[in-house]
Scaffold this motif. Structure first.
Motif, PDB file in Angstrom:
ATOM      1  N   PHE A   1      42.921  29.011  45.625  1.00  0.00           N
ATOM      2  CA  PHE A   1      43.100  30.601  45.995  1.00  0.00           C
ATOM      3  C   PHE A   1      43.458  31.308  44.822  1.00  0.00           C
ATOM      4  O   PHE A   1      43.830  30.782  43.917  1.00  0.00           O
ATOM      5  CB  PHE A   1      44.439  30.351  47.165  1.00  0.00           C
ATOM      6  CG  PHE A   1      45.623  31.912  47.213  1.00  0.00           C
ATOM      7  CD1 PHE A   1      44.182  33.078  47.808  1.00  0.00           C
ATOM      8  CD2 PHE A   1      45.852  32.328  46.122  1.00  0.00           C
ATOM      9  CE1 PHE A   1      44.208  34.083  47.984  1.00  0.00           C
ATOM     10  CE2 PHE A   1      46.770  34.313  46.368  1.00  0.00           C
ATOM     11  CZ  PHE A   1      45.354  34.786  47.491  1.00  0.00           C
ATOM     12  N   ILE A   2      42.674  31.887  44.907  1.00  0.00           N
ATOM     13  CA  ILE A   2      42.322  32.919  43.774  1.00  0.00           C
ATOM     14  C   ILE A   2      43.188  33.890  43.742  1.00  0.00           C
ATOM     15  O   ILE A   2      42.579  35.776  44.640  1.00  0.00           O
ATOM     16  CB  ILE A   2      41.099  33.088  42.743  1.00  0.00           C
ATOM     17  CG1 ILE A   2      41.408  34.111  41.067  1.00  0.00           C
ATOM     18  CG2 ILE A   2      40.009  33.520  43.889  1.00  0.00           C
ATOM     19  CD1 ILE A   2      40.108  33.952  40.448  1.00  0.00           C
ATOM     20  N   GLU A   3      43.610  34.638  43.865  1.00  0.00           N
ATOM     21  CA  GLU A   3      44.739  36.481  43.062  1.00  0.00           C
ATOM     22  C   GLU A   3      44.124  36.730  43.199  1.00  0.00           C
ATOM     23  O   GLU A   3      44.183  37.657  41.375  1.00  0.00           O
ATOM     24  CB  GLU A   3      45.808  36.031  43.509  1.00  0.00           C
ATOM     25  CG  GLU A   3      46.273  37.485  44.282  1.00  0.00           C
ATOM     26  CD  GLU A   3      47.883  37.444  45.271  1.00  0.00           C
ATOM     27  OE1 GLU A   3      48.564  37.760  45.880  1.00  0.00           O
ATOM     28  OE2 GLU A   3      48.882  36.278  44.301  1.00  0.00           O
ATOM     29  N   ARG A   4      43.598  38.283  43.454  1.00  0.00           N
ATOM     30  CA  ARG A   4      43.133  39.410  42.279  1.00  0.00           C
ATOM     31  C   ARG A   4      44.509  39.910  41.960  1.00  0.00           C
ATOM     32  O   ARG A   4      44.893  40.942  43.051  1.00  0.00           O
ATOM     33  CB  ARG A   4      42.170  40.323  43.093  1.00  0.00           C
ATOM     34  CG  ARG A   4      41.258  41.291  42.145  1.00  0.00           C
ATOM     35  CD  ARG A   4      40.216  41.926  43.140  1.00  0.00           C
ATOM     36  NE  ARG A   4      39.925  42.507  41.962  1.00  0.00           N
ATOM     37  CZ  ARG A   4      39.434  43.994  42.246  1.00  0.00           C
ATOM     38  NH1 ARG A   4      40.760  44.710  43.235  1.00  0.00           N
ATOM     39  NH2 ARG A   4      38.655  44.725  41.834  1.00  0.00           N
ATOM     40  N   SER A   5      44.860  40.528  41.056  1.00  0.00           N
ATOM     41  CA  SER A   5      45.240  41.017  39.967  1.00  0.00           C
ATOM     42  C   SER A   5      46.352  41.743  41.010  1.00  0.00           C
ATOM     43  O   SER A   5      47.535  42.730  40.864  1.00  0.00           O
ATOM     44  CB  SER A   5      44.920  43.005  39.865  1.00  0.00           C
ATOM     45  OG  SER A   5      44.415  43.081  41.091  1.00  0.00           O
ATOM     46  N   PRO A   6      48.165  40.460  41.309  1.00  0.00           N
ATOM     47  CA  PRO A   6      48.729  40.612  41.983  1.00  0.00           C
ATOM     48  C   PRO A   6      49.082  41.400  41.105  1.00  0.00           C
ATOM     49  O   PRO A   6      49.826  41.104  39.411  1.00  0.00           O
ATOM     50  CB  PRO A   6      49.857  38.834  42.246  1.00  0.00           C
ATOM     51  CG  PRO A   6      48.490  38.476  41.363  1.00  0.00           C
ATOM     52  CD  PRO A   6      47.613  38.974  41.417  1.00  0.00           C
TER      53      PRO A   6
END
Length: 378
Positions: free
Chosen positions: A204-209
């Motif tokens: 899972f790659i989360e964008r700019s949390p």
């Protein structure tokens, strides 16, 4: 002899700069055919982060023909800006512009600079068309060229590098850049192909949390951009299972059910525009201990606490700006090392990026582009 050599080089450079521009046609990433004279003498970068490519093409002379740029490098990538400012102090006075889709790009101020070319990212194409920006620029004798390193980099990154190579009169370097980039990616993809039927970890790659608003979840990537990098590195991007666009959202329940083997968040130094300041500040010269603390804090959100990746420490941060520059070879190598450590034990992504700087860029390399919780003994 050294003096004579310097004189000859100076004469040669003067002759090159005096060479007449040649009328040419460029097809940009939208398919528009644009008539311009090449190389361009005055270029306005509609996204300043395009400097990551332009500098690789022109090196020490990159700012010779740049007359202005967007303000995004200062706001979204200040650590890189600091590196260029250190090497080229005059850029502090380089005129800055807003974002076309936001309506805060002053075309009148741009026209006053008399550029031959304004380069814009593909995301701005619809707004530029609907607002009449393209036609108004053309009426002032300015060509608008669209590039893309974000929406569909697999289709458009190399094409965009080649376009910039023509605009800056650096076609040979553009070809060398593209070839070097391909070779670095092939180190990973060819080794994976030879390895045969390997287990692909769920990622899972989360964008700019942590950049703005509440600490929520879960902005991610579909099959393009970072999602594609995950796949090329031998992982399985869980975002691609439900999202077909470049970006999209999973809900926390979907994340928990997917239970990824690795969690990666994208981060950068967003202190100039963040109202939350819980982002992971990785990038040029970043403090790994501070970044690791921020990363650890983000994993305390409810959706993450039960994940196998968090329990095992397989949690990482990657420099967000890799998503908008054709430097994908660096995260692809780093992801492969995270996903398949035995297979890529000899691979050193930091050395790769350092070599890239030494070969192509006029700024010095400083580490800080990645961090993992496991690095701190978690």
């Amino acid at each position: 002899m050294p003096v004579l050599k310097k004189v000859l080089l100076a004469i040669f450079a003067a002759l090159l700069s005096a060479a007449p521009a040649i009328a040419a046609e460029i097809t940009d990433v939208t398919g528009r055919k644009v008539e311009i004279e090449l190389p361009a003498k005055r270029i306005l970068l509609g996204e300043a982060r395009q400097i990551h490519i332009a500098a690789a093409l022109k090196g020490e002379r990159v700012f010779d023909t740049i007359v202005g740029w967007r303000d995004d490098l200062v706001k979204k990538d200040p650590d890189s800006y600091a590196g260029y400012l250190e090497r080229f102090p005059a850029i502090e006075k380089l005129p800055r512009f807003g974002y076309v889709p936001s309506g805060d790009f002053s075309l009148e101020a741009a026209i006053a600079l008399k550029p031959d070319i304004i380069t814009l990212n593909l995301e701005a194409a619809e707004a530029a068309e609907e607002s009449g920006f393209i036609d108004k620029a053309a009426a002032a004798g300015i060509a608008v060229i669209f590039l893309d390193f974000r929406v569909d980099p697999a289709a458009n990154s190399e094409k965009s590098v080649a376009i910039l190579g023509r605009l800056f009169g650096a076609e040979a370097t553009a070809k060398e850049f593209i070839g070097w980039r391909r070779a670095q990616i092939a180190i990973v993809t060819e080794r994976l192909a030879k390895a045969g039927d390997i287990t692909r970890p769920k990622v899972f790659i989360e964008r700019s949390p942590g950049i703005t608003g509440e600490v929520a979840c879960c902005r991610t990537f579909g099959p393009a951009n970072f999602g594609e990098m995950v796949e090329m590195a031998g992982g399985h991007n869980i975002g691609s299972d439900v999202i077909t666009a470049t970006f999209g959202d999973l809900n926390p329940e979907q994340l928990v059910v997917a239970n990824p083997d690795h969690v990666i968040v994208t981060g950068s130094n967003w202190s100039a525009e963040s109202d939350l300041n819980q982002f992971v500040a990785v990038g040029r010269g970043a403090d790994p201990a501070a970044a690791r603390e921020r990363l650890k804090g983000l994993m305390q959100r409810p959706a993450f606490s039960s994940l196998d990746a968090v329990k095992s420490g397989a949690v990482h941060a990657v420099w967000h700006q890799f998503y908008g520059a054709p430097y994908e070879f660096v995260p692809i190598q780093q992801f492969a090392k995270w996903f398949h450590p035995a297979l890529f034990a000899d691979l050193d992504p930091e050395r790769t990026f350092r070599e890239f700087h030494e070969k192509f860029l006029p700024v010095t390399y400083r580490p800080g582009y990645f961090v993992s919780l496991s690095d701190g003994g978690e």
